[in-house]
Enzyme design. Sequence first.
Site, mmCIF file in Angstrom:
data_model
loop_
_atom_site.group_PDB
_atom_site.id
_atom_site.type_symbol
_atom_site.label_atom_id
_atom_site.label_comp_id
_atom_site.label_asym_id
_atom_site.label_seq_id
_atom_site.Cartn_x
_atom_site.Cartn_y
_atom_site.Cartn_z
ATOM 1 C CG ASN A 9 5.918 0.255 -4.597
ATOM 2 O OD1 ASN A 9 5.894 -1.003 -4.657
ATOM 3 N ND2 ASN A 9 4.638 0.880 -4.938
ATOM 4 C CD1 TRP A 10 11.953 -1.549 -6.819
ATOM 5 C CD2 TRP A 10 12.643 -3.965 -6.751
ATOM 6 N NE1 TRP A 10 13.305 -1.869 -6.262
ATOM 7 C CE2 TRP A 10 13.638 -3.185 -6.396
ATOM 8 C CE3 TRP A 10 12.617 -5.619 -6.927
ATOM 9 C CZ2 TRP A 10 14.736 -3.721 -6.221
ATOM 10 C CZ3 TRP A 10 13.916 -5.773 -6.754
ATOM 11 C CH2 TRP A 10 15.067 -5.160 -6.220
ATOM 12 C CE LYS A 11 4.030 1.671 -8.297
ATOM 13 N NZ LYS A 11 3.256 2.778 -8.886
ATOM 14 C CG HIS A 97 0.674 1.889 -3.518
ATOM 15 N ND1 HIS A 97 0.079 1.983 -4.721
ATOM 16 C CD2 HIS A 97 1.921 2.470 -3.856
ATOM 17 C CE1 HIS A 97 0.566 2.667 -5.622
ATOM 18 N NE2 HIS A 97 1.747 2.953 -5.015
ATOM 19 C CD GLU A 99 -0.023 1.229 -8.122
ATOM 20 O OE1 GLU A 99 0.557 0.351 -7.870
ATOM 21 O OE2 GLU A 99 0.441 2.210 -8.915
ATOM 22 C CD GLU A 169 3.273 6.596 -3.215
ATOM 23 O OE1 GLU A 169 4.202 6.710 -3.814
ATOM 24 O OE2 GLU A 169 2.609 5.738 -3.588
ATOM 25 N N GLY A 175 2.973 7.270 -11.797
ATOM 26 C CA GLY A 175 3.275 6.980 -12.732
ATOM 27 C C GLY A 175 2.847 7.685 -13.970
ATOM 28 C CB SER A 214 6.189 11.374 -11.196
ATOM 29 O OG SER A 214 5.034 10.796 -11.983
ATOM 30 N N GLY A 235 8.578 4.800 -7.412
ATOM 31 C CA GLY A 235 7.962 3.499 -8.381
ATOM 32 C C GLY A 235 9.137 3.310 -9.288
ATOM 33 N N GLY A 236 8.761 3.819 -10.735
ATOM 34 C CA GLY A 236 9.529 3.756 -11.970
ATOM 35 C C GLY A 236 10.789 4.046 -11.836
HETATM 36 P P1 PGA Z 1 5.945 6.408 -9.484
HETATM 37 O O1 PGA Z 1 5.368 5.356 -8.349
HETATM 38 O O2 PGA Z 1 7.032 6.648 -8.962
HETATM 39 O O3 PGA Z 1 6.170 5.545 -10.649
HETATM 40 O O4 PGA Z 1 5.319 7.668 -9.967
HETATM 41 C C1 PGA Z 1 5.542 5.796 -6.901
HETATM 42 C C2 PGA Z 1 4.682 4.783 -6.326
HETATM 43 O O5 PGA Z 1 3.570 4.408 -6.885
HETATM 44 O O6 PGA Z 1 4.937 4.520 -4.860
#
Ligand code: PGA
Length: 257
Positions: A9-11, A97, A99, A169, A175, A214, A235-236
């Site tokens: 997930n590149w956001k 998600h 967010e 999640e 993050g 994470s 994500g990251g």
């Molecule tokens: P993260 O994000 O790996 O940076 O914690 C995961 C996500 O939000 O899907």
Amino acid sequence: MRHPVVMGNWKLNGSKEMVSDLLKGLNAELEGVEGVDVAVAPPALYIDLAEREIAAGGNKIILGAQNTDLNNSGAFTGDMSPAMLKDFGASHIIIGHSERREYHAESDEFVAKKFAFLKENGLTPVLCIGESEAQNEAGETEAVCARQIDAVINTQGVEALEGAIIAYEPIWAIGTGKAATAEDAQRIHASIRAHIAAKSEEVANKVVIQYGGSVKPENAEAYFAQPDIDGALVGGAALDAKSFAAIAKAAATAKKA
Ligand code: PGA
């Protein structure tokens, strides 16, 4: 046996250069890797470029997206539709998600409608669920996850989960570098599967449940060694070809064993 799915997930990250470099890197890193589905969800503006880079690498990577509208076309300024996503070969679409639930006030019911509309259009929903830190501390994790899944089950039936992906999640782990332990994640994944099994064992046994929050190359193996963790939403660490490929390879190896 469930086939693992590792999705990036590149956001809101990317540029033409970054998207090209990252996908070229992944195309190389994933050469010969089998036993895992690898997907990426770039920002919408880069889906066209991503489709071309993925094709140039022999279509080893599944294209996804981070959102969808509830309509296929019309007067809906600023949105993008399943029909458009399909036009670019995107199939795995993240919905719900945390967010988006937080910054766009997306409710369980609204997310469930997106789930239904993706299914109706032949796309694969990647349904994100998970509890906040306060909910976790209050011991509400299982109840929150059940409620978020029930928004789909109660409106579309448990069979709607067939072929879909659930991403557990915990919000406090996203993050933050504060990942859930593999044992804690397994416990919640098992409870999610049991909740679905109460309606249909068959669907529960088949549905892919990813862990997200994470995930890094260093901790990935421990998650994939757990029986109910079928992959990861990353994500990251998905923004680096070597790191993301290492996570995908860890899933392939663990689930082969
Ligand atoms: P993260 O994000 O790996 O940076 O914690 C995961 C996500 O939000 O899907």
